[in-house]
Motif scaffolding. Structure first.
Motif, PDB file in Angstrom:
ATOM      1  N   THR A 153       0.857  -1.175   0.000  1.00  0.00           N
ATOM      2  CA  THR A 153       0.000   0.000   0.000  1.00  0.00           C
ATOM      3  C   THR A 153       0.896   1.227   0.000  1.00  0.00           C
ATOM      4  O   THR A 153       1.864   1.289   0.759  1.00  0.00           O
ATOM      5  N   ARG A 154       0.562   2.185  -0.847  1.00  0.00           N
ATOM      6  CA  ARG A 154       1.314   3.433  -0.879  1.00  0.00           C
ATOM      7  C   ARG A 154       0.603   4.442   0.001  1.00  0.00           C
ATOM      8  O   ARG A 154      -0.578   4.720  -0.193  1.00  0.00           O
ATOM      9  N   GLU A 175       0.438   8.396   1.521  1.00  0.00           N
ATOM     10  CA  GLU A 175       0.649   9.698   0.884  1.00  0.00           C
ATOM     11  C   GLU A 175       1.569  10.650   1.630  1.00  0.00           C
ATOM     12  O   GLU A 175       2.303  11.394   1.004  1.00  0.00           O
ATOM     13  N   ASN A 176       1.491  10.694   2.968  1.00  0.00           N
ATOM     14  CA  ASN A 176       2.185  11.773   3.652  1.00  0.00           C
ATOM     15  C   ASN A 176       3.030  11.241   4.799  1.00  0.00           C
ATOM     16  O   ASN A 176       2.486  10.961   5.860  1.00  0.00           O
ATOM     17  N   PRO A 177       4.329  11.105   4.686  1.00  0.00           N
ATOM     18  CA  PRO A 177       5.093  11.274   3.452  1.00  0.00           C
ATOM     19  C   PRO A 177       4.891  10.071   2.532  1.00  0.00           C
ATOM     20  O   PRO A 177       4.540   8.985   3.000  1.00  0.00           O
ATOM     21  N   PRO A 178       5.129  10.242   1.244  1.00  0.00           N
ATOM     22  CA  PRO A 178       4.957   9.125   0.309  1.00  0.00           C
ATOM     23  C   PRO A 178       5.905   7.974   0.669  1.00  0.00           C
ATOM     24  O   PRO A 178       7.112   8.177   0.802  1.00  0.00           O
ATOM     25  N   ARG A 179       5.314   6.789   0.855  1.00  0.00           N
ATOM     26  CA  ARG A 179       6.126   5.622   1.212  1.00  0.00           C
ATOM     27  C   ARG A 179       5.294   4.361   1.017  1.00  0.00           C
ATOM     28  O   ARG A 179       4.079   4.410   0.912  1.00  0.00           O
ATOM     29  N   MET A 180       5.984   3.240   0.983  1.00  0.00           N
ATOM     30  CA  MET A 180       5.332   1.942   0.885  1.00  0.00           C
ATOM     31  C   MET A 180       5.049   1.448   2.293  1.00  0.00           C
ATOM     32  O   MET A 180       5.876   1.602   3.195  1.00  0.00           O
ATOM     33  N   ASP A 181       3.871   0.850   2.448  1.00  0.00           N
ATOM     34  CA  ASP A 181       3.489   0.339   3.751  1.00  0.00           C
ATOM     35  C   ASP A 181       2.903  -1.044   3.589  1.00  0.00           C
ATOM     36  O   ASP A 181       2.313  -1.369   2.556  1.00  0.00           O
ATOM     37  N   HIS A 182       3.047  -1.833   4.601  1.00  0.00           N
ATOM     38  CA  HIS A 182       2.531  -3.198   4.670  1.00  0.00           C
ATOM     39  C   HIS A 182       2.749  -3.973   3.363  1.00  0.00           C
ATOM     40  O   HIS A 182       1.840  -4.167   2.566  1.00  0.00           O
ATOM     41  N   ILE A 183       3.962  -4.391   3.188  1.00  0.00           N
ATOM     42  CA  ILE A 183       4.317  -5.218   2.034  1.00  0.00           C
ATOM     43  C   ILE A 183       3.971  -6.663   2.376  1.00  0.00           C
ATOM     44  O   ILE A 183       4.261  -7.134   3.481  1.00  0.00           O
ATOM     45  N   SER A 184       3.337  -7.340   1.446  1.00  0.00           N
ATOM     46  CA  SER A 184       3.015  -8.744   1.667  1.00  0.00           C
ATOM     47  C   SER A 184       3.376  -9.547   0.424  1.00  0.00           C
ATOM     48  O   SER A 184       3.362  -9.024  -0.691  1.00  0.00           O
ATOM     49  N   TYR A 185       3.701 -10.805   0.657  1.00  0.00           N
ATOM     50  CA  TYR A 185       4.035 -11.686  -0.461  1.00  0.00           C
ATOM     51  C   TYR A 185       3.308 -13.015  -0.315  1.00  0.00           C
ATOM     52  O   TYR A 185       2.988 -13.448   0.795  1.00  0.00           O
ATOM     53  N   ALA A 186       3.053 -13.629  -1.450  1.00  0.00           N
ATOM     54  CA  ALA A 186       2.488 -14.978  -1.502  1.00  0.00           C
ATOM     55  C   ALA A 186       3.371 -15.779  -2.448  1.00  0.00           C
ATOM     56  O   ALA A 186       3.389 -15.533  -3.655  1.00  0.00           O
ATOM     57  N   LEU A 187       4.124 -16.688  -1.893  1.00  0.00           N
ATOM     58  CA  LEU A 187       5.079 -17.499  -2.632  1.00  0.00           C
ATOM     59  C   LEU A 187       4.488 -18.888  -2.840  1.00  0.00           C
ATOM     60  O   LEU A 187       3.993 -19.497  -1.889  1.00  0.00           O
ATOM     61  N   THR A 188       4.536 -19.367  -4.063  1.00  0.00           N
ATOM     62  CA  THR A 188       4.085 -20.723  -4.378  1.00  0.00           C
ATOM     63  C   THR A 188       5.267 -21.484  -4.949  1.00  0.00           C
ATOM     64  O   THR A 188       5.914 -21.018  -5.889  1.00  0.00           O
ATOM     65  N   ILE A 189       5.528 -22.640  -4.359  1.00  0.00           N
ATOM     66  CA  ILE A 189       6.619 -23.495  -4.823  1.00  0.00           C
ATOM     67  C   ILE A 189       6.010 -24.784  -5.359  1.00  0.00           C
ATOM     68  O   ILE A 189       5.239 -25.451  -4.658  1.00  0.00           O
ATOM     69  N   TYR A 190       6.354 -25.118  -6.580  1.00  0.00           N
ATOM     70  CA  TYR A 190       5.862 -26.333  -7.222  1.00  0.00           C
ATOM     71  C   TYR A 190       6.887 -27.441  -6.979  1.00  0.00           C
ATOM     72  O   TYR A 190       8.003 -27.373  -7.496  1.00  0.00           O
TER      73      TYR A 190
END
Length: 135
Positions: free
Chosen positions: A76-77, A79-94
């Motif tokens: 989530t971006r 606005e004040n100050p502009p920054r990235m927040d709450h980074i999440s990942y979903a990794l799938t391994i076959y």
């Protein structure tokens, strides 16, 4: 270890990051907003690259095999100050390998990932790992 990259842009045109023998174009003008990655997307790409590199790295150390891995990273971006927040990942391994311990793999990725740890210092990053068995 030290890292270095170069980047360049031309007025009213897009830009490019120059890394080793690769050039990665990115958008800096409105005309390319739908076709080229922007800096925020490149940043998330670095997170994804770090995790995928460690999937490969730890496959050797943990002695598991896999055919491929995919990842989705979102943030989530603010606005004040502009920054990235709450980074999440979903990794799938076959993988059909019963030796693949995803709990330990996730612990290793989150402890030893250079980009992962850099990001963790500036905000929250969480993720999930799932395996898909192939027939």
């Amino acid at each position: 270890m030290n890292y270095q990259i170069k980047a360049s842009s031309v007025s009213n045109k897009d830009a490019s990051v120059h890394i080793k023998q690769s050039n990665i174009d990115f958008g800096t003008i409105p005309n390319s907003a739908e076709t080229l990655p922007n800096p925020a997307e490149l940043f998330l790409g670095s997170v994804a690259s770090c995790i995928l590199k460690n999937v490969e790295r730890f496959s050797k150390m943990m002695k598991y095999t896999y055919t491929k891995a995919t990842i989705e990273v979102s943030a989530t971006r603010l606005e004040n100050p502009p920054r990235m927040d709450h980074i999440s990942y979903a990794l799938t391994i076959y993988s059909n390998d019963d030796k693949l311990n995803i709990t330990l793999l996730q612990k290793n990725i989150e402890k030893h990932g250079t980009i992962f740890n850099t990001v963790k210092l500036s905000g929250s990053i969480t993720g999930t790992i799932q395996t898909v068995r192939e027939d």
